[in-house]
Design an enzyme around this catalytic site. Structure first.
Site, PDB file in Angstrom:
ATOM      1  N   GLY A  11      -8.596  -6.384 -15.308  1.00  0.00           N
ATOM      2  CA  GLY A  11      -8.792  -6.948 -16.645  1.00  0.00           C
ATOM      3  C   GLY A  11      -7.579  -7.656 -17.211  1.00  0.00           C
ATOM      4  O   GLY A  11      -7.425  -7.753 -18.427  1.00  0.00           O
ATOM      5  N   MET A  89     -17.138  -9.241 -10.224  1.00  0.00           N
ATOM      6  CA  MET A  89     -17.373  -9.439  -8.793  1.00  0.00           C
ATOM      7  C   MET A  89     -18.839  -9.237  -8.398  1.00  0.00           C
ATOM      8  O   MET A  89     -19.144  -8.623  -7.378  1.00  0.00           O
ATOM      9  CB  MET A  89     -16.465  -8.499  -7.983  1.00  0.00           C
ATOM     10  CG  MET A  89     -14.978  -8.722  -8.227  1.00  0.00           C
ATOM     11  SD  MET A  89     -14.443 -10.416  -7.871  1.00  0.00           S
ATOM     12  CE  MET A  89     -14.422 -10.339  -6.091  1.00  0.00           C
ATOM     13  N   ASN A 106     -16.319 -19.097 -15.795  1.00  0.00           N
ATOM     14  CA  ASN A 106     -15.697 -18.238 -14.783  1.00  0.00           C
ATOM     15  C   ASN A 106     -14.310 -18.791 -14.478  1.00  0.00           C
ATOM     16  O   ASN A 106     -14.035 -19.976 -14.718  1.00  0.00           O
ATOM     17  CB  ASN A 106     -16.542 -18.249 -13.505  1.00  0.00           C
ATOM     18  CG  ASN A 106     -15.997 -17.303 -12.440  1.00  0.00           C
ATOM     19  OD1 ASN A 106     -15.548 -16.201 -12.746  1.00  0.00           O
ATOM     20  ND2 ASN A 106     -16.018 -17.734 -11.193  1.00  0.00           N
ATOM     21  N   HIS A 108     -11.733 -18.999 -11.144  1.00  0.00           N
ATOM     22  CA  HIS A 108     -11.730 -18.800  -9.695  1.00  0.00           C
ATOM     23  C   HIS A 108     -10.332 -19.100  -9.169  1.00  0.00           C
ATOM     24  O   HIS A 108      -9.744 -20.123  -9.542  1.00  0.00           O
ATOM     25  CB  HIS A 108     -12.769 -19.723  -9.051  1.00  0.00           C
ATOM     26  CG  HIS A 108     -12.872 -19.513  -7.573  1.00  0.00           C
ATOM     27  ND1 HIS A 108     -13.439 -18.384  -7.033  1.00  0.00           N
ATOM     28  CD2 HIS A 108     -12.437 -20.261  -6.526  1.00  0.00           C
ATOM     29  CE1 HIS A 108     -13.363 -18.460  -5.716  1.00  0.00           C
ATOM     30  NE2 HIS A 108     -12.761 -19.586  -5.380  1.00  0.00           N
ATOM     31  N   GLU A 142     -24.918 -22.481  -8.369  1.00  0.00           N
ATOM     32  CA  GLU A 142     -24.153 -22.612  -7.142  1.00  0.00           C
ATOM     33  C   GLU A 142     -22.877 -21.759  -7.227  1.00  0.00           C
ATOM     34  O   GLU A 142     -22.084 -21.951  -8.162  1.00  0.00           O
ATOM     35  CB  GLU A 142     -23.781 -24.086  -6.944  1.00  0.00           C
ATOM     36  CG  GLU A 142     -23.315 -24.422  -5.557  1.00  0.00           C
ATOM     37  CD  GLU A 142     -22.818 -25.867  -5.487  1.00  0.00           C
ATOM     38  OE1 GLU A 142     -22.009 -26.152  -4.606  1.00  0.00           O
ATOM     39  OE2 GLU A 142     -23.226 -26.682  -6.352  1.00  0.00           O
ATOM     40  N   LEU A 143     -22.667 -20.856  -6.273  1.00  0.00           N
ATOM     41  CA  LEU A 143     -21.535 -19.915  -6.347  1.00  0.00           C
ATOM     42  C   LEU A 143     -20.208 -20.659  -6.399  1.00  0.00           C
ATOM     43  O   LEU A 143     -19.886 -21.432  -5.495  1.00  0.00           O
ATOM     44  CB  LEU A 143     -21.563 -18.973  -5.129  1.00  0.00           C
ATOM     45  CG  LEU A 143     -20.417 -17.953  -5.088  1.00  0.00           C
ATOM     46  CD1 LEU A 143     -20.517 -16.946  -6.218  1.00  0.00           C
ATOM     47  CD2 LEU A 143     -20.363 -17.261  -3.743  1.00  0.00           C
TER      48      LEU A 143
END
Ligand code: GRF
Length: 213
Positions: A11, A89, A106, A108, A142-143
């Site tokens: 976190g 996750m 998100n 990444h 789409e990831l």
């Protein structure tokens, strides 16, 4: 605006949001923190400052659809304007993503569109890349493939290790993620059918470079 922050681990990005809200750099409130892992250390960061926390343990649900519905149900009372995936996750179902389309971000740990998925730093080193980094992007079906908004690049040299790169990239994450959320709060940032826009301008395919702002 009200934020829901979804975590699975330490976190540190959640902490960056808590700090940015406290310091007035982000005109928002972390309304709820949800973890899929009961042991996630990030839950303590939230609880310590009185932010409501929920655990939705994915191992207790028969499938992704049931888990995602439980997530939606847990968030609903807080009516979040923006959902922040901060080291969360789990792969979300199209149904969940559709419920928060354009309101779901998100971060990444790569310079997208390079290296979606896992082991991003190792892959950047193996490929002999000159830079690693992190990218904040809108979430689509789409990831790690939704439109990038903002990235921070970290140089790689012959001495760079995976652990060292990971640490440097995470520090940059804490800078760029709240910044993007603030653009959203100011209604400058949007997800359109053509991609992500800032002040109405379509953003580049890799997003903006924070070091050029
Ligand atoms: C971050 O490095 C992020 O890029 C990845 O997961 C990590 C989460 O770290 N998606 P933390 O839980 O915010 O410390």
């Amino acid at each position: 605006m009200k934020l829901a922050v979804l975590i699975s681990g330490s976190g540190s990005n959640l902490q960056a949001f808590i700090d940015a809200c406290d310091e007035g750099r982000l005109a928002a409130e972390v309304a709820v923190v949800i973890s899929n892992r009961p042991q996630a250390a990030g839950l303590h960061r939230a609880a310590d400052v009185g932010i409501p926390c929920r655990v939705i343990d994915h191992t207790l649900y028969p499938d992704r659809a049931a888990f995602d519905q439980a997530l939606l149900d847990a968030m609903a009372p807080f009516q979040p304007d923006l959902v922040i995936l901060a080291g969360f996750m789990r792969i979300l179902t199209p149904s969940f993503i559709g419920s928060y389309r354009g309101k779901l971000l998100n971060i990444h740990p790569s310079l997208l569109p390079k290296y979606p998925g896992l082991n991003t730093h190792q892959r950047a080193l193996d490929a002999g890349d000159s830079h690693g980094g992190a990218t904040v992007h809108f979430v689509t079906e789409e990831l790690d493939g939704g439109p990038p908004v903002l990235f921070a690049a970290v140089p790689i040299d012959a001495q760079t290790s995976v652990a060292g790169l990971a640490q440097e990239v995470q520090q940059r994450e804490h800078q760029i993620y709240p910044q993007v959320a603030q653009w959203f709060v100011e209604r400058r940032l949007a997800l359109t059918p053509s991609g992500a826009t800032l002040d109405g301008d379509l953003l580049p395919r890799c997003g903006l470079d924070v070091d050029t702002l």
